[in-house]
Design an enzyme around this catalytic site. Structure first.
Site, short mmCIF file in Angstrom:
data_model
loop_
_atom_site.label_atom_id
_atom_site.label_comp_id
_atom_site.label_asym_id
_atom_site.label_seq_id
_atom_site.Cartn_x
_atom_site.Cartn_y
_atom_site.Cartn_z
N CYS A 19 0.87 -1.17 0.00
CA CYS A 19 0.00 0.00 0.00
C CYS A 19 0.91 1.22 0.00
CB CYS A 19 -0.86 0.05 1.26
SG CYS A 19 -2.03 -1.31 1.38
N GLY A 45 -0.32 0.11 -5.04
CA GLY A 45 -1.65 -0.43 -4.82
C GLY A 45 -2.63 0.15 -5.80
N ASN A 120 0.38 1.26 5.78
CA ASN A 120 1.11 0.39 4.86
C ASN A 120 1.84 -0.63 5.72
OD1 ASN A 120 4.16 0.85 2.90
ND2 ASN A 120 2.69 -0.82 2.87
N GLY A 121 1.53 -1.89 5.51
CA GLY A 121 2.18 -2.94 6.31
C GLY A 121 1.18 -4.01 6.68
N TYR A 260 12.39 -4.59 -6.18
CA TYR A 260 11.21 -4.54 -7.05
C TYR A 260 10.14 -3.52 -6.67
CZ TYR A 260 6.74 -6.11 -9.03
OH TYR A 260 5.52 -6.15 -9.65
#
Ligand code: SF4
Length: 487
Positions: A19, A45, A120-121, A260
């Site tokens: 995210c 996302g 985010n996580g 990536y």
């Protein structure tokens, strides 16, 4: 998935981005800048996006399924998000399905006023914590692990929002980079090991928090620094304050961000991601050389590593595979027949360059191997004489539980086959992966410390830096709600 309803997931053989979060304080056009910031973070996302703003009197929210451009480019939407403070989120679901009630930022009314939060996580004790909160009478509205934090803040006996938040974060485990908005403050928080990224920037008198620096660049903001592991940034009318309530622990930043996830133009921990990826490619060329005519990236993510490999080896770099950028992550297929065209919807071989050539194909990772298999077949059919695949990371053998959507280890090719078996499965003449030391040298200029790895590299090594408490106590991905979720 058959017939007219078939949905072919184009990007299915990569670890999915997690995210992205964004927050801004003290800007007259806060929601416009938030929407722009989210647009720059779109690679993190694409399933849903949301913005919450505060105008001094009310909070305003717009959340929707789909990408930022489809939902926030309309002036009327932005006009309904007034105020000088805002936070936003782009989502790829890792916990809780992508249904409307899980779209972030989440918002709750508290006795001290409203609070919006974006995460985010992934929390590794969310199930256990949620269970105990439900037993204490909490009523959950979503299946997102982030809502656990909201309830812990609500239940806290401390009086200020900052103390309540610290109290809540002491009870959760896992990976989190959070931005939160109250009536007076913008907060930014990073878990004690700093697994997921969060940066701080400034634009004139306004402060910005974002997952990556590319979200600062898009609005012309200046990068100040990374938020440190375990740090809480508090921004209000008194200015910016930093506290570190969790003590000191060695950072375990996700090494896959360099390989990536992150956008190549972002800076992570002071390093340009594109430069690191090229260094990774150079290390791969030194470690796993091969005689060939061309170095060809699997686009787009294999590009920088392939450039590095070409520079180090002296083998010419060519765009032997072309990617169609105008196709979404999912593609509604008219028939099974078309669906079986598979990867060609996204990639096509540039046959004029491949015919009769010995090719080094560079990709960043192999997950299930489904895309690699089709790419190799396509390059072979275009006339390549030999195909040598080089992967710019070690083999992925484990799942991620820190906010990345990954298949189970039963589906991970390298968890079930040795390298020779993978090579013959995907049909290449040779296959080699970058070593841990090659990767660490390229990222940080030092070998991996096997007793205390300098990064989280658990999907390669199995060394999970944060306890997987929910997993230890039962099957993963348990249903968090009795309400059946509709996509
Ligand atoms: Fe990153 Fe892999 Fe660690 Fe997940 S397990 S945080 S993807 S390095």
């Amino acid at each position: 998935m058959t017939g007219r309803q078939a949905i072919y997931n184009i990007g299915s053989d990569k670890f999915h981005e997690e995210c992205g979060v964004f927050g801004i304080y003290g800007s007259p056009d806060a929601s416009t800048r938030t929407a722009l910031g989210l647009h720059a973070l779109q690679h993190r996302g694409q399933e849903a996006a949301g913005v919450v703003s505060y105008d001094g009197e009310h909070f305003h929210s717009h959340r929707a399924l789909g990408v930022v451009g489809d939902n926030f480019s309309n002036r009327k939407v932005i006009d309904r998000l007034p105020g000088t403070m805002a936070i936003g989120h782009v989502r790829y679901s890792t916990t809780g399905n992508t249904v409307f009630r899980n779209i972030q930022p989440l918002f709750a009314d508290f006795e001290f006023g409203g609070l919006a939060i974006a995460h985010n996580g992934n929390l590794t004790n969310a199930y256990a914590t949620r269970k105990s909160l439900v037993q204490r009478g909490c009523i959950f509205q979503s299946t997102s692990d982030t809502e656990t934090i909201i309830h812990l803040i609500a239940m806290s006996e401390y009086s200020t929002v900052v103390d309540r938040t610290i109290d809540a974060l002491r009870q959760v485990e896992g990976a989190y980079s959070l931005v939160a908005l109250t009536r007076e403050k913008l907060l930014g928080m990073r878990d004690p090991l700093g697994i997921r990224p969060l940066v701080l920037g400034r634009f004139g008198d306004s402060y910005i928090l974002a997952s990556e620096t590319c979200a600062l660049d898009i609005i012309g903001a200046e990068f100040i620094r990374d938020v440190e592991p375990g740090e809480i940034i508090i921004i209000d009318r008194k200015g910016l304050r930093s506290i570190k309530p969790f003590g000191k622990a060695p950072s375990k930043f996700c090494i896959f961000e360099y390989i990536y996830f992150a956008r190549p133009d972002s800076m992570m921990e002071g390093k340009n991601v594109y430069t690191v990826r090229k260094r990774i490619g150079r290390a791969l060329a030194r470690e796993k050389p091969v005689k060939a005519d061309l170095v060809v990236p699997v686009p787009d993510s294999g590009g920088p590593a392939a450039l590095g490999y070409a520079e180090e080896s002296g083998i010419p770099y060519e765009m032997g595979i072309i990617r169609n950028h105008y196709i979404g992550r999912t593609f509604i297929e008219p028939s099974d027949h078309i669906r079986h065209l598979g990867v060609k919807l996204k990639h096509n071989a540039n046959a004029a360059y491949l015919k009769g050539k010995s090719v080094v194909l560079i990709d960043d990772s192999i997950v299930r191997g489904t895309t690699s298999l089709k790419i190799v077949e396509m390059v072979r059919n275009a006339g390549a004489r030999e195909i040598h695949m080089r992967i710019s990371s070690p083999p992925i053998k484990q799942s991620c539980f820190y906010g990345i959507d990954t298949p189970s280890s039963a589906e991970l090719l390298a968890a079930n086959m040795d390298i020779d078996e993978i090579a013959s499965h995907i049909g290449v003449d040779s296959l080699a992966y970058l070593t841990f030391d090659g990767l660490y040298q390229a990222v940080r200029g030092e070998n991996r410390n096997p007793k205390q790895p300098q990064f989280c590299d658990a999907c390669f090594s199995g060394d999970y830096p944060v306890r997987l408490r929910d997993r230890e106590s039962g099957p993963a991905n348990r249903q968090l709600s009795l309400l059946a979720e509709q996509e």
